[in-house]
Motif scaffolding. Sequence first.
Motif, PDB file in Angstrom:
ATOM      1  N   THR A  92      95.455  14.381  61.421  1.00  0.00           N
ATOM      2  CA  THR A  92      95.419  14.498  59.966  1.00  0.00           C
ATOM      3  C   THR A  92      95.383  13.121  59.314  1.00  0.00           C
ATOM      4  OG1 THR A  92      96.638  16.554  60.124  1.00  0.00           O
ATOM      5  CG2 THR A  92      96.672  15.455  58.005  1.00  0.00           C
ATOM      6  N   GLY A 116      92.400  11.504  56.958  1.00  0.00           N
ATOM      7  CA  GLY A 116      92.708  11.044  55.603  1.00  0.00           C
ATOM      8  C   GLY A 116      92.294   9.606  55.358  1.00  0.00           C
ATOM      9  N   LYS A 159      88.631   8.782  44.315  1.00  0.00           N
ATOM     10  CA  LYS A 159      89.697   9.701  44.735  1.00  0.00           C
ATOM     11  C   LYS A 159      89.152  11.117  44.934  1.00  0.00           C
ATOM     12  CE  LYS A 159      92.064   8.230  41.189  1.00  0.00           C
ATOM     13  NZ  LYS A 159      91.390   7.046  40.729  1.00  0.00           N
ATOM     14  N   CYS A 160      88.316  11.569  44.014  1.00  0.00           N
ATOM     15  CA  CYS A 160      87.721  12.905  44.145  1.00  0.00           C
ATOM     16  C   CYS A 160      86.814  12.985  45.372  1.00  0.00           C
ATOM     17  CB  CYS A 160      86.914  13.243  42.906  1.00  0.00           C
ATOM     18  SG  CYS A 160      87.862  13.306  41.389  1.00  0.00           S
ATOM     19  N   GLY A 210      88.937  12.812  48.637  1.00  0.00           N
ATOM     20  CA  GLY A 210      89.678  14.051  48.844  1.00  0.00           C
ATOM     21  C   GLY A 210      88.796  15.180  49.346  1.00  0.00           C
ATOM     22  N   ILE A 258      95.378  20.243  53.731  1.00  0.00           N
ATOM     23  CA  ILE A 258      95.801  19.752  52.419  1.00  0.00           C
ATOM     24  C   ILE A 258      96.425  18.369  52.529  1.00  0.00           C
ATOM     25  CG2 ILE A 258      97.382  20.189  50.498  1.00  0.00           C
ATOM     26  CD1 ILE A 258      96.856  23.196  51.005  1.00  0.00           C
ATOM     27  N   VAL A 259      97.223  18.147  53.583  1.00  0.00           N
ATOM     28  CA  VAL A 259      97.832  16.833  53.787  1.00  0.00           C
ATOM     29  C   VAL A 259      96.758  15.779  54.046  1.00  0.00           C
ATOM     30  CG1 VAL A 259      99.296  15.504  55.369  1.00  0.00           C
ATOM     31  CG2 VAL A 259     100.077  17.696  54.504  1.00  0.00           C
ATOM     32  N   ALA A 271      93.735  15.754  52.852  1.00  0.00           N
ATOM     33  CA  ALA A 271      93.127  15.460  51.552  1.00  0.00           C
ATOM     34  C   ALA A 271      94.054  14.610  50.688  1.00  0.00           C
ATOM     35  CB  ALA A 271      92.768  16.754  50.833  1.00  0.00           C
ATOM     36  N   CYS A 272      95.353  14.896  50.726  1.00  0.00           N
ATOM     37  CA  CYS A 272      96.320  14.115  49.940  1.00  0.00           C
ATOM     38  C   CYS A 272      96.392  12.670  50.426  1.00  0.00           C
ATOM     39  CB  CYS A 272      97.697  14.753  49.997  1.00  0.00           C
ATOM     40  SG  CYS A 272      97.811  16.301  49.117  1.00  0.00           S
ATOM     41  N   ILE A 273      96.390  12.485  51.735  1.00  0.00           N
ATOM     42  CA  ILE A 273      96.390  11.127  52.292  1.00  0.00           C
ATOM     43  C   ILE A 273      95.133  10.389  51.846  1.00  0.00           C
ATOM     44  CG2 ILE A 273      96.176   9.814  54.446  1.00  0.00           C
ATOM     45  CD1 ILE A 273      98.035  11.909  55.718  1.00  0.00           C
ATOM     46  N   VAL A 301      93.301  10.890  49.125  1.00  0.00           N
ATOM     47  CA  VAL A 301      93.349  10.579  47.696  1.00  0.00           C
ATOM     48  C   VAL A 301      94.265   9.382  47.439  1.00  0.00           C
ATOM     49  CG1 VAL A 301      94.142  11.440  45.460  1.00  0.00           C
ATOM     50  CG2 VAL A 301      92.739  12.887  46.923  1.00  0.00           C
ATOM     51  N   LEU A 302      95.437   9.380  48.039  1.00  0.00           N
ATOM     52  CA  LEU A 302      96.377   8.276  47.828  1.00  0.00           C
ATOM     53  C   LEU A 302      95.841   6.965  48.407  1.00  0.00           C
ATOM     54  CD1 LEU A 302      99.732  10.102  48.555  1.00  0.00           C
ATOM     55  CD2 LEU A 302      98.823   9.410  46.340  1.00  0.00           C
TER      56      LEU A 302
END
Length: 108
Positions: free
Chosen positions: A5, A9, A59-60, A63, A84-85, A87-89, A91-92
């Motif tokens: 993951t 990301g 970011k978009c 993600g 989801i994690v 994608a969150c990684i 984006v951040l």
Amino acid sequence: MTATTIDIGFGAAIVGVVYAVVLCMDDTPLNYWFRALAWSRERSGPINWLGSILGSCEKCCSGHIALWYSVAERPSDTPIASHIVAACIAVLAAAYLGHAYRWLKRRI
């Protein structure tokens, strides 16, 4: 070998930042594409949302790359939270990498 993951990301963040920040700032053959994306971001409604996904927002873009690559690459028994994690990684990390690139670009 499947990617973890975190790998997905961070990899998606690098690809998204290079695509949405680095390439649009330099004189490249993709200038017409980035001008069209900038035009779409100025509009309201669905075209604004579509323009951000297609590359005018790092970011978009990162993600979405992470989410859909994670879904396509990993087996179907992987928990949804893992996608989801990823994608969150992305984006951040893209937010940080984009900010760092712009900061360094101003300093040079």
